[in-house]
Design a protein around this motif. Structure first.
Motif: not given
Ligand SMILES: [Fe+2]
Ligand SMILES: [Fe+2]
Length: 375
Positions: A105-122, A191-199
């Motif tokens: 699989y592959s993709g192009l991901q973009t994020m803007k300044p100040g953005e933070l995605a939630s933590a997860h594990a897979h 797939y697991v989302v981090h219980p506190e959303l961020n680590q």
């Protein structure tokens, strides 16, 4: 009872299945279907081809085409809504599994300044290759890494990870690469989302590269026991410098020019159990010869411009374009410049292919090793 023909895969070759349908046989096949069974000779030639038959189509994704859509995605959805704001590469032959090539699989991901995605594990192993922007970072199991153009980063199977761009940065775009289709084919994905959303960040920033990134030097304290590389970030400058120096010491491969693999510094093996990666340099004017091998490959042009011929299809590329080489497809590469080198980043499933004893390779014998261009 089925009315379909059962002899469409017949081959008139000794040792291969060659049974013509008769009314009696068709009735027999129909009865077997009731018991969730079938006669092997009706499908043997299909499921055991003479050589690999990739469903993947040699494809190029040009950055000038996709970039406006990637940029626009930042206005259409938030990372909170989307989870990951990604435009994925959907190979025309692999849409059923959302693969860019083979089981990758592959993709192009973009994020803007100040953005933070939630933590997860897979269970899927992931990597990213930074395409543009300043201020991007990734956190893997408490290790924060700052990221720049052409840096290569790992987020191995099972690790907590999250991405963001610092408030002082610029909009960033990177390529994600994962073995999601492979893990799904093995029916092994969690797939697991981090219980506190961020680590929490539990180590000094960039400690992984500062600890494990030195050439031929290992830290005295060495407690690493994970099945993947302790070096999570491979920076562009030392990578390019290594290729440049190696190019002074080698004639290079006739198929790849000057190629170096990203490795686990502890083992010398691949960076992760399922995904391998490399960076190769095509010297000014260099044209490689064609060969083919098992394994699926996705290239990103890190530097320069040129073309590759994949199963007779000529793919013109320039910086940031991405193209694939399906398993057992003949391929050769050419640098269009007579003065500058070109560099190709590549990730692949070679660790799986090698671990399972499935690697085969063949050089193109005809026409001095160059393919006729068909398209
Ligand atoms: Fe992830
Ligand atoms: Fe190759």
């Amino acid at each position: 009872m089925s009315n379909a023909s059962h002899d469409r895969y017949r081959e008139n070759v000794a040792g291969r299945a060659n049974v013509a349908d008769t009314p009696e046989l068709v009735a027999y096949y129909g009865e077997l279907e009731q018991f969730a069974a079938g006669a092997l000779w009706t499908v043997a030639n299909k499921i055991e081809p003479w050589q690999p038959k990739s469903a993947s189509v040699p494809t190029i994704w040009r950055y000038r085409d996709l970039r406006p859509y990637v940029v626009r995605s930042a206005e259409l959805v938030t990372p909170e809504q989307a989870g990951r704001r990604v435009i994925y590469l959907n190979n025309p032959g692999r849409r059923d599994v959302a693969a860019a090539v083979g089981w990758l699989y592959s993709g192009l991901q973009t994020m803007k300044p100040g953005e933070l995605a939630s933590a997860h594990a897979h269970s899927a192993s992931a990597l990213r290759f930074i395409m543009e922007g300043r201020g991007a970072f990734t956190i893997v199991d408490g290790h924060k890494m700052t990221l720049g153009r052409n840096d290569f980063v790992l987020t191995p199977n099972g690790t907590w990870h999250e991405h963001g761009v610092s408030a002082e940065g610029t909009p960033c775009i990177w390529q994600d690469g994962l073995d999601i289709p492979l893990v799904n084919a093995m029916e092994a994905g969690f797939y697991v989302v981090h219980p506190e959303l961020n680590q929490a960040i539990t180590h000094p920033v960039d400690d992984s590269t500062n600890t494990w990134g030195a050439t031929a030097l290992h830290p005295q304290e060495n407690k690493w026991s994970k099945p993947y590389s302790p070096l999570f970030k491979y920076e562009w400058e030392p990578t390019y410098e290594s290729l440049r120096r190696y190019s002074n010491a080698t004639a290079g491969s006739e198929f790849d020019g000057v190629l170096m693999n990203y490795v686990n510094p502890l083992t010398g093996g691949p960076v992760m159990p399922t995904l391998g990666a490399s960076m190769q340099m095509l010297r000014p004017g260099e044209k490689t010869k064609a060969h083919r091998h098992t394994g699926s490959f996705l290239y990103q042009v890190a530097k320069g411009s040129g073309y590759s011929i994949v199963n007779g299809k000529r793919l013109e590329w320039t910086e940031r374009d991405i193209f694939c080489v399906p398993s057992w497809a003949f391929h050769e590469h050419a640098n269009a410049s007579q003065t500058d080198d070109a560099c190709l980043f590549c990730f692949n499933d070679l660790p799986v292919i090698h671990a399972l004893g499935l690697y085969r390779e063949q050089a193109l014998a005809e026409n001095d090793g160059h393919q006729p261009v068909l398209a």
